[in-house]
Design a protein around this motif. Structure first.
Motif: not given
Length: 251
Positions: A178-196
């Motif tokens: 509930a205690n969110l700060v107003e603003g733009t939140y960023k979503t990031r998705i990473f695909l990895l193979r072998g740690g890269k």
């Protein structure tokens, strides 16, 4: 000559390019007086130009990051029977909210060099210190900041919670406090193979006050004097109304 160039160009292309196609369950989060948190579903699929390659399995990491701001971390010590601030460390930018979800333990699926490059794990989300350090060891200060924000539900790491179906479809669920700060939140998705990291996806999730809360917030920033007078009038009116109701009940 043309055939040779075409063959060289084809050889330079990846044998099996894998990219992310994703979306999220909410386009915007509205904060009202009754806001008690929200749930966000981030989902997607892996698009391939060829059959899935052999080798290390595909892994997915999803992060959700709130607006960043400068933070000063202070240490209190007892001097002459009084608790006072004796040391402090300033952080140039640290996310107001940061959550990480993954298909497995980060230590197993994420190469440390990639973590440093992409700033994926929670400790690396805290940016560089602001100004010269005045303490010998800043680690206790950053660890205290992480511990406090984890206790407040603002920082979290959920390993093994991203479900990857048949190496193609995936989803990650986030519970925002509930205690969110107003603003733009960023979503990031990473695909990895072998740690890269082989591909990354980014999207924005606006979080803002709505309704009367938005009007009052804008008024407090744009016209502080009018906001102060309005608050005074509302306080006097509420006090008079409570007093009148109390007299009515006693009569």
């Amino acid at each position: 000559m043309i055939r040779l160039l075409a063959l060289l160009l084809f050889a330079a292309l990846p044998a099996s390019a894998e990219t992310v196609v994703a979306g999220q369950s909410l386009d915007e989060i509205g904060i009202t007086a009754r806001f008690d948190g929200s749930e966000v579903l981030i989902y997607g699929a892996v698009r391939r130009d060829a059959p899935e390659p052999e080798g290390p399995p595909l892994e997915v990491i999803v992060t959700l990051e709130g607006p960043s701001g400068a933070v000063t971390i202070r240490k209190k010590t007892r001097e002459a029977g009084i608790w006072i601030n004796t040391e402090q460390v300033g952080v140039a930018a640290t996310p107001s909210y940061y959550a990480v979800a993954s298909t497995g333990p980060l230590a197993d699926i994420l190469d440390p060099a990639e973590d440093v490059r992409q700033r994926i794990s929670v400790p690396l989300a805290v940016r560089a210190f602001s100004g010269p350090l005045e303490v010998d060891d800043a680690r206790p200060f950053t660890e205290a900041l992480l511990r406090i924000r984890e206790a407040e539900g603002l920082y979290s790491l959920s390993e093994g919670t991203v479900r990857l179906v048949e190496g193609t479809l995936f989803r990650a669920d986030f519970r925002l406090p509930a205690n969110l700060v107003e603003g733009t939140y960023k979503t990031r998705i990473f695909l990895l193979r072998g740690g890269k990291v082989i591909d990354a996806y980014r999207a924005a999730l606006p979080v803002r006050k709505v309704g009367i809360e938005r009007i009052l917030f804008a008024l407090s920033r744009q016209n502080p004097l009018a906001y102060g007078l309005l608050s005074l009038v509302l306080a006097v009116t509420a006090g008079w109304a409570a007093s009148a109701a109390f007299r009515f009940l006693r009569s």
